[in-house]
Write a protein that holds these residues in place. Structure first.
Motif, PDB file in Angstrom:
ATOM      1  N   PRO A   1     -64.989  18.337 -80.054  1.00 28.30           N
ATOM      2  CA  PRO A   1     -64.808  17.856 -78.684  1.00 28.30           C
ATOM      3  C   PRO A   1     -66.131  17.578 -77.987  1.00 28.30           C
ATOM      4  O   PRO A   1     -67.179  18.110 -78.368  1.00 28.30           O
ATOM      5  CB  PRO A   1     -64.054  19.007 -78.004  1.00 28.30           C
TER       6      PRO A   1
ATOM      7  N   PRO B   1     -61.932  17.683 -85.626  1.00 27.63           N
ATOM      8  CA  PRO B   1     -62.388  17.028 -84.396  1.00 27.63           C
ATOM      9  C   PRO B   1     -63.402  17.909 -83.674  1.00 27.63           C
ATOM     10  O   PRO B   1     -63.212  19.119 -83.543  1.00 27.63           O
ATOM     11  CB  PRO B   1     -61.094  16.892 -83.579  1.00 27.63           C
TER      12      PRO B   1
ATOM     13  N   MET C   1     -65.062  14.266 -86.724  1.00 26.84           N
ATOM     14  CA  MET C   1     -64.975  13.209 -85.715  1.00 26.84           C
ATOM     15  C   MET C   1     -65.604  13.738 -84.429  1.00 26.84           C
ATOM     16  O   MET C   1     -65.067  14.655 -83.783  1.00 26.84           O
ATOM     17  CB  MET C   1     -63.526  12.821 -85.475  1.00 26.84           C
TER      18      MET C   1
ATOM     19  N   ALA D   1     -58.137   9.347 -88.250  1.00 24.50           N
ATOM     20  CA  ALA D   1     -58.129  10.719 -88.739  1.00 24.50           C
ATOM     21  C   ALA D   1     -56.901  10.987 -89.609  1.00 24.50           C
ATOM     22  O   ALA D   1     -56.984  11.668 -90.641  1.00 24.50           O
ATOM     23  CB  ALA D   1     -58.162  11.690 -87.556  1.00 24.50           C
TER      24      ALA D   1
ATOM     25  N   VAL E   1     -58.841   6.220 -83.158  1.00 27.92           N
ATOM     26  CA  VAL E   1     -59.493   7.396 -83.729  1.00 27.92           C
ATOM     27  C   VAL E   1     -58.451   8.341 -84.314  1.00 27.92           C
ATOM     28  O   VAL E   1     -58.613   8.860 -85.424  1.00 27.92           O
ATOM     29  CB  VAL E   1     -60.345   8.105 -82.667  1.00 27.92           C
ATOM     30  N   ARG E   2     -57.365   8.539 -83.582  1.00 26.34           N
ATOM     31  CA  ARG E   2     -56.313   9.419 -84.086  1.00 26.34           C
ATOM     32  C   ARG E   2     -55.687   8.833 -85.345  1.00 26.34           C
ATOM     33  O   ARG E   2     -55.403   9.556 -86.309  1.00 26.34           O
ATOM     34  CB  ARG E   2     -55.237   9.621 -83.013  1.00 26.34           C
TER      35      ARG E   2
ATOM     36  N   ALA F   1     -66.378   9.496 -82.643  1.00 27.81           N
ATOM     37  CA  ALA F   1     -64.937   9.286 -82.432  1.00 27.81           C
ATOM     38  C   ALA F   1     -64.715   8.068 -81.546  1.00 27.81           C
ATOM     39  O   ALA F   1     -64.195   8.147 -80.429  1.00 27.81           O
ATOM     40  CB  ALA F   1     -64.312  10.533 -81.818  1.00 27.81           C
TER      41      ALA F   1
ATOM     42  N   ALA G   1     -64.343  24.827 -82.300  1.00 25.39           N
ATOM     43  CA  ALA G   1     -64.532  23.748 -83.274  1.00 25.39           C
ATOM     44  C   ALA G   1     -65.598  24.125 -84.298  1.00 25.39           C
ATOM     45  O   ALA G   1     -65.466  23.818 -85.492  1.00 25.39           O
ATOM     46  CB  ALA G   1     -64.916  22.459 -82.556  1.00 25.39           C
TER      47      ALA G   1
ATOM     48  N   ARG H   1     -58.581  12.576 -74.209  1.00 21.54           N
ATOM     49  CA  ARG H   1     -57.933  12.419 -75.506  1.00 21.54           C
ATOM     50  C   ARG H   1     -58.615  11.311 -76.308  1.00 21.54           C
ATOM     51  O   ARG H   1     -58.977  10.269 -75.748  1.00 21.54           O
ATOM     52  CB  ARG H   1     -56.463  12.069 -75.295  1.00 21.54           C
ATOM     53  N   PRO H   2     -58.791  11.516 -77.612  1.00 19.71           N
ATOM     54  CA  PRO H   2     -59.410  10.463 -78.425  1.00 19.71           C
ATOM     55  C   PRO H   2     -58.574   9.186 -78.400  1.00 19.71           C
ATOM     56  O   PRO H   2     -57.344   9.239 -78.269  1.00 19.71           O
ATOM     57  CB  PRO H   2     -59.443  11.080 -79.835  1.00 19.71           C
TER      58      PRO H   2
ATOM     59  N   SER I   1     -66.568  13.556 -80.720  1.00 23.20           N
ATOM     60  CA  SER I   1     -66.180  12.888 -79.474  1.00 23.20           C
ATOM     61  C   SER I   1     -67.404  12.588 -78.619  1.00 23.20           C
ATOM     62  O   SER I   1     -68.320  13.416 -78.506  1.00 23.20           O
ATOM     63  CB  SER I   1     -65.204  13.754 -78.675  1.00 23.20           C
TER      64      SER I   1
END
Length: 279
Positions: free
Chosen positions: A220, A218, A190, A206, A202-203, A161, A243, A197-198, A192
């Motif tokens: 984490p 995602p 993705m 996605a 990256v956001r 990410a 996740a 926060r990404p 991390s």
């Protein structure tokens, strides 16, 4: 069959494969096949201390039985106390001569079928976009297509990410789309690399990938994985566990959306001829 693939190294393939196995083990018999070279794989370290030789104990010149395959597999704990799953890797000492592992995904699929697991995750090591382009230029079937064309295959495409990770992921998706590979049943992950926060890129990546793939999950950052690897799932943060469950649910949902629920019976290896002695 769940091939975990990526465009570059450092994309978290083995971490994703491990967490996915933990998630899928809650639904059925699950195993991971380590297809990478021993000295570039974390799986021997994650299974250290178990008295199994792994891939080296499976002869390539004789038929295999289910018992032989299971005896070669190391045991791993799942997310719940009562669940376990298996992994087949090269469990020898690091200085042992490298094994001549098969490249053809069909060979790994046959091993999975002999093992009679309900879910099998393949931790691959080839670069996806390069493989797709090279196969196209050389007019041959690439490894990525070989994995994606296996019966009931749900590809999981990983990327870090980060800005460079998203760029590599987007290139891989474009290459797979150009070759007609099954993005509609591919799950993107993705991974991390730090807390917080990404990044915006990256956001945005996605969001752009969501319509082209079945799901974008995602994963984490978890300091326990960086510090201890994945030997002890009990150390994982609750959001990492969530996740893993979301990833397993996405893989199952993609399979049901593609082939129905319940899933059809899996293909099995052809029975041996009566002229071949039973093991």
């Amino acid at each position: 069959m769940v091939p975990v693939i990526a465009a570059t190294g450092g994309s978290g393939r083995s971490t994703v494969a491990n967490l996915l196995a933990c998630g899928l083990a809650l639904s059925g018999r699950t195993a991971v096949l380590d297809t990478g070279p021993r000295l570039s794989s974390p799986w021997p370290a994650w299974t250290n201390g178990q008295a199994v030789q792994g891939l080296s104990s499976l002869p390539s010149d004789r038929p295999l039985s289910r018992a032989m395959v299971h005896q070669a597999a190391a045991q791993k704990p799942g997310l719940a106390a009562e669940t376990t799953w298996q992994v087949i890797t090269d469990g020898r000492e690091w200085h042992s001569a490298p094994l001549a592992l098969p490249h053809d995904p069909a060979a790994w699929h046959q091993l999975a079928a002999i093992g009679d697991w309900q879910a099998v995750i393949a931790d691959t090591s080839h670069p996806v976009a390069h493989d797709v382009l090279a196969a196209r230029c050389e007019d041959r079937t690439g490894l990525t297509r070989g994995w994606c064309d296996l019966p009931f295959a749900i590809p999981v495409l990983c990327a870090a990410a980060t800005a460079s990770g998203v760029q590599a992921l987007q290139q891989a998706v474009m290459a797979m789309h150009a070759e007609g590979l099954p993005l509609q049943r591919t799950v993107a992950v993705m991974v991390s690399t730090s807390d917080g926060r990404p990044p915006a890129v990256v956001r945005a990546g996605a969001t752009m990938l969501a319509p082209r793939t079945f799901a974008v999950i995602p994963l984490p950052f978890d300091p326990s994985i960086r510090a201890h690897g994945l030997r002890e799932p009990a150390r994982l943060r609750s959001r990492t566990r969530q996740a893993a469950a979301a990833l397993a649910a996405a893989v199952l949902a993609a399979s049901h959306a593609t082939w129905g629920e319940p899933l059809p019976q899996a293909l099995r290896p052809r029975p041996l001829s009566s002229s071949v002695p039973a093991l």
